[in-house]
Structure formats: C-alpha cells, structure tokens
Design an enzyme around this catalytic site. Structure first.
Site, mmCIF file in Angstrom:
data_model
loop_
_atom_site.group_PDB
_atom_site.id
_atom_site.type_symbol
_atom_site.label_atom_id
_atom_site.label_comp_id
_atom_site.label_asym_id
_atom_site.label_seq_id
_atom_site.Cartn_x
_atom_site.Cartn_y
_atom_site.Cartn_z
ATOM 1 N N ASP A 134 35.841 -2.243 -18.820
ATOM 2 C CA ASP A 134 36.734 -1.540 -17.882
ATOM 3 C C ASP A 134 35.935 -0.597 -16.971
ATOM 4 O O ASP A 134 36.475 -0.088 -15.988
ATOM 5 C CB ASP A 134 37.832 -0.756 -18.630
ATOM 6 C CG ASP A 134 37.304 0.336 -19.552
ATOM 7 O OD1 ASP A 134 36.069 0.433 -19.756
ATOM 8 O OD2 ASP A 134 38.128 1.111 -20.073
ATOM 9 N N TYR A 159 24.731 0.513 -15.166
ATOM 10 C CA TYR A 159 25.330 -0.429 -16.130
ATOM 11 C C TYR A 159 26.590 -1.063 -15.565
ATOM 12 O O TYR A 159 26.717 -2.291 -15.501
ATOM 13 C CB TYR A 159 25.651 0.301 -17.453
ATOM 14 C CG TYR A 159 26.626 -0.466 -18.335
ATOM 15 C CD1 TYR A 159 26.263 -1.691 -18.897
ATOM 16 C CD2 TYR A 159 27.911 0.022 -18.604
ATOM 17 C CE1 TYR A 159 27.156 -2.410 -19.694
ATOM 18 C CE2 TYR A 159 28.805 -0.687 -19.394
ATOM 19 C CZ TYR A 159 28.420 -1.905 -19.944
ATOM 20 O OH TYR A 159 29.311 -2.617 -20.728
HETATM 21 P P1 NAD Z 1 25.187 -4.591 -27.687
HETATM 22 O O1 NAD Z 1 24.206 -3.849 -26.852
HETATM 23 O O2 NAD Z 1 25.515 -4.075 -29.038
HETATM 24 O O3 NAD Z 1 24.670 -6.101 -27.888
HETATM 25 C C1 NAD Z 1 24.116 -6.854 -26.855
HETATM 26 C C2 NAD Z 1 23.459 -8.096 -27.463
HETATM 27 O O4 NAD Z 1 22.915 -8.870 -26.381
HETATM 28 C C3 NAD Z 1 22.297 -7.779 -28.407
HETATM 29 O O5 NAD Z 1 22.384 -8.579 -29.568
HETATM 30 C C4 NAD Z 1 21.055 -8.134 -27.591
HETATM 31 O O6 NAD Z 1 19.970 -8.567 -28.383
HETATM 32 C C5 NAD Z 1 21.591 -9.259 -26.723
HETATM 33 N N1 NAD Z 1 20.835 -9.403 -25.459
HETATM 34 C C6 NAD Z 1 20.454 -8.415 -24.592
HETATM 35 N N2 NAD Z 1 19.743 -8.938 -23.585
HETATM 36 C C7 NAD Z 1 19.670 -10.277 -23.798
HETATM 37 C C8 NAD Z 1 19.080 -11.365 -23.105
HETATM 38 N N3 NAD Z 1 18.383 -11.178 -21.971
HETATM 39 N N4 NAD Z 1 19.206 -12.623 -23.603
HETATM 40 C C9 NAD Z 1 19.922 -12.826 -24.756
HETATM 41 N N5 NAD Z 1 20.469 -11.834 -25.471
HETATM 42 C C10 NAD Z 1 20.350 -10.579 -24.998
HETATM 43 O O7 NAD Z 1 26.482 -4.748 -26.794
HETATM 44 P P2 NAD Z 1 28.016 -4.743 -27.231
HETATM 45 O O8 NAD Z 1 28.486 -3.350 -27.322
HETATM 46 O O9 NAD Z 1 28.185 -5.660 -28.405
HETATM 47 O O10 NAD Z 1 28.677 -5.388 -25.937
HETATM 48 C C11 NAD Z 1 28.804 -6.808 -25.817
HETATM 49 C C12 NAD Z 1 29.411 -7.136 -24.468
HETATM 50 O O11 NAD Z 1 30.689 -6.518 -24.353
HETATM 51 C C13 NAD Z 1 28.586 -6.630 -23.284
HETATM 52 O O12 NAD Z 1 28.616 -7.605 -22.287
HETATM 53 C C14 NAD Z 1 29.299 -5.360 -22.840
HETATM 54 O O13 NAD Z 1 29.135 -5.165 -21.471
HETATM 55 C C15 NAD Z 1 30.730 -5.706 -23.193
HETATM 56 N N6 NAD Z 1 31.595 -4.541 -23.516
HETATM 57 C C16 NAD Z 1 31.208 -3.604 -24.430
HETATM 58 C C17 NAD Z 1 32.057 -2.548 -24.745
HETATM 59 C C18 NAD Z 1 31.705 -1.518 -25.801
HETATM 60 O O14 NAD Z 1 32.449 -0.548 -25.973
HETATM 61 N N7 NAD Z 1 30.616 -1.688 -26.545
HETATM 62 C C19 NAD Z 1 33.294 -2.443 -24.114
HETATM 63 C C20 NAD Z 1 33.659 -3.421 -23.178
HETATM 64 C C21 NAD Z 1 32.799 -4.473 -22.901
#
Ligand code: NAD
Length: 352
Positions: A134, A159
């Site tokens: 969001d 970001y």
């Molecule tokens: P996170 O940072 O915990 O995990 C990201 C994962 O992506 C990790 O396992 C990392 O190793 C992998 N990664 C990073 N770069 C990479 C690459 N170049 N190639 C392959 N793998 C790669 O993130 P999260 O909190 O689990 O978020 C996951 C998704 O959800 C993201 O796209 C984020 O934008 C979205 N999101 C997160 C939240 C939140 O509150 N955490 C909320 C809304 C949306």
C-alpha cells in the site's frame, strides 16, 4: 498445480509456502537469491515435504529463470522477491532499483516467453500474481480517507517508488502482451518469522534484552496491521480465484499508531515475562529522530476482496499481536540465529 514462488525464504513468502504446502497438494518451487532477508530456517516445518523444492536464483538472472520455468512448468507464479526495508532503501537505493524494478522486468520476460510457448489450454489458466504494498499510494491526508484500488500512485521512499515501478511494469505486460496478471497491494504485515530489524520483532527482542525501544518522531504514524497468515490466505485466494487483470487491496482493518503498537507489546510482555527489576517495559521507550519522507498514515479499503472473493482477516490486532509475542518468546533460538548471522553461514547445506 505447480506454483513458482519468488522470495519464498522471506517473511511473507515463507508464510505463503507453509500455507500452501500444509493445506493443498500443489507443488511449490521456491526461487530465492537468499539475501540477508532470506532464511530457509523459516521453512523448516515443510522443507522435507515432497511437494516442496528450492532453487537459489537471483530474479535478475534471465538464463536461470528460463531454466526454472522450463523444468518446473508452473501453472501459477507468485512474485514476492524484493528488497523490502524502507530504511535500507534510504541508505542504499541501488539494490531496490535492481531487484524490484530490473528483477521484476526480468521475471516478467521469463514468464512471458514461457507462457507464449504454452499450449492453448494451459495458456488460458496460467497466472502471474505480483505482490505489492500500500506504500505505492503515499501518504493519506484526511483521517477518514482510505486507499482504494483506484487511488493514484504517489510513492514517497525509494522502496515504495521501486515497488510502484514494478506494479506499472506488470500492468504494462498485461495490457501490451496479454500476460494474465493480478496485483495485490497490502498493508503492513506482522507475525512469526519477521526479520528482527522491523518494528514489531525489534521491540519484542530489544525489550527482552533490556535495550531501548526506538520509536520514530512522536510515534504518531498510523499503519493498518495485518497478521501475516491472514495475508498468506488472501494471496492464495487471489491467485486461485481472482479475476485476471484486476488489482485487490488487502488490509487488516486494524489502524494503529506506532506508539500504540509498542505500548501494547510492552503490556503483553509485562504480563508474560516481566522485567527482573520490576519496571514496566514502557520505561524502555526512547523517541528518535524521524525518518526522512516518513508517511504519516496508511489505511486500506479492503472491501473489494471481501465482496468479490469473500476474504476477511481472521485475526484482530489484539489476538494477532498476542500470538506474535508468544511466538517470539517460544522461538528465541530462531531470532538469535538471525541476530548472530548463523542462519546465513550454514546455508551451504541448503536443499537445492
Ligand atoms: P522480505 O524482505 O522478508 O523477503 C524478501 C525475499 O526476497 C527474501 O527471501 C530475499 O532473499 C528474496 N530476494 C531479495 N532479492 C532477491 C533477488 N534479486 N532474487 C531473488 N530473491 C530475492 O520481504 P517480505 O516482507 O516477505 O515482503 C515480500 C513481498 O511483499 C515484497 O514484495 C514486499 O514489497 C511485499 N509487501 C510486504 C509487506 C510487509 O509488511 N512486509 C507489506 C506489503 C507488501
């Protein structure tokens, strides 16, 4: 079905994989580069399951992605891999541009080439689900305003700008090439296996160590908190039942100021594991200089996913945060291995 999930070793990706492996018979291939945020120990519950596989791939590596598509033959792709921490994006935006924008482009191209070569029957059921945030909508001004699926994009941080770019690429690949895509934009998640640099685990672990509990500015930033397992359920619903070309906002109906979140954690810890010196944990709160460009309020209108896909969160903030604190108290070993870096050092034995 075969489901290729990128970023499955991260916080939300691992919750999605645990959900799918425990509740369905689908095959999952976890494609993850294993950056600092990727932790295969978050998948220990299911990593011996025959339906689960892991491949260490950077989503910017077109050749390895093409091989993964050709050998695994996914029916569905769920794209969660990203650089995700706002503070890190301010200190070093380059990785965010590379992974979130170039990586999403590279994955879209791999998916498009694979999808275009499929037989007509398989082509029509293939879906590419992009998981976003969001934060692409920027700051909400009015106290009653909510982000809807048609709110204009106005990202504030490197970001959120990189995630906004990736959302635009996904929409363009759908409009231009016909790739069957879905997008979800979700509010802040919390729950088990959250990397200890994020607010909620940081507060729990600092409190247990008797360290300061840092709160940005006055702690009056408002976020709409969603328990990660509710998000995992929503994502599975969208990828299996959602309408191609649509966007769904996902939220927790739980708007809280950061300071309220911190004080709630302190109260639960006072009850479950009081400080040895008898002081309430709130005495550890320390206000620190605010983050530049810090948005004041995010809040989601999640009525579309409720009306069209019949999804609402199971957890209230009160039930979810209690579960989360209890999970951290019961899993300090997982946390300490993240904090001391051993989760990264022992990866050589990771399942390929
Ligand atoms: P996170 O940072 O915990 O995990 C990201 C994962 O992506 C990790 O396992 C990392 O190793 C992998 N990664 C990073 N770069 C990479 C690459 N170049 N190639 C392959 N793998 C790669 O993130 P999260 O909190 O689990 O978020 C996951 C998704 O959800 C993201 O796209 C984020 O934008 C979205 N999101 C997160 C939240 C939140 O509150 N955490 C909320 C809304 C949306």
């Amino acid at each position: 079905m075969n489901i290729l999930i990128t970023g499955g070793a991260g916080f939300i990706g691992s919750a999605v994989i645990r959900h799918i492996i425990k509740n369905t018979d689908h095959q999952v291939l976890n494609v993850d580069k294993l950056t600092y945020a990727g932790n295969l120990e978050s998948l220990a519950d299911i990593d011996q399951n025959v339906n689960y596989g892991f491949s260490q791939i950077d989503i910017c590596d077109a050749e390895s992605l093409a091989q993964a598509f050709d050998s695994f033959k996914p029916n569905l792709v769920m794209h969660l891999a990203a650089e995700s921490h706002v503070d890190r994006s301010i200190d070093g935006p380059a990785e965010f541009i590379t992974t979130n924008i170039v990586g999403t482009y590279t994955l879209l191209e791999a998916a498009r080439h694979y999808w275009q070569a499929l037989a007509e029957t398989e082509k029509s059921s293939f879906k590419f689900h992009h998981i976003s945030t969001d934060e692409v909508y920027g700051d909400l001004e009015g106290t009653m305003d909510l982000f809807t699926e048609s709110t204009a994009y106005a990202p504030s941080s490197p970001y959120s700008a990189s995630k906004a770019s990736s959302d635009h690429l996904v929409r363009a690949w759908q409009r231009t090439y016909g790739l069957p895509t879905l997008i979800t934009n979700c509010s802040n998640n919390y729950g088990p296996y959250h990397f200890p640099e994020k607010l909620i685990p940081l507060v729990i672990l600092n409190a247990l160590d008797g360290k300061n509990l840092p709160v940005y500015g006055k702690g009056d930033q408002i976020r709409d908190w969603l328990y990660v397992e509710d998000h995992a359920r929503a994502l599975y619903k969208v990828v299996t039942e959602g309408v191609v070309g649509e966007t769904y906002n996902i939220g927790g109906h739980n708007e809280k100021q950061n300071i309220e979140v911190v004080k709630t954690i302190c109260k639960i810890l006072d009850e479950l594991q009081p400080q040895a010196n008898g002081e309430p944990y709130e005495s550890l709160i320390s206000f620190v200089k605010d983050r530049p460009g810090h948005d004041l309020r995010y809040a989601i209108d999640a009525s579309k996913i409720d009306n069209e896909l019949n999804w609402t969160p199971n957890e209230s903030f009160e039930s979810g945060i209690r579960k989360t604190v209890i999970w951290y108290l019961d899993n300090l070993d997982w946390c300490r291995r993240v904090q001391d870096g051993s989760y990264q050092r022992e990866r050589l034995g990771a399942k390929e």
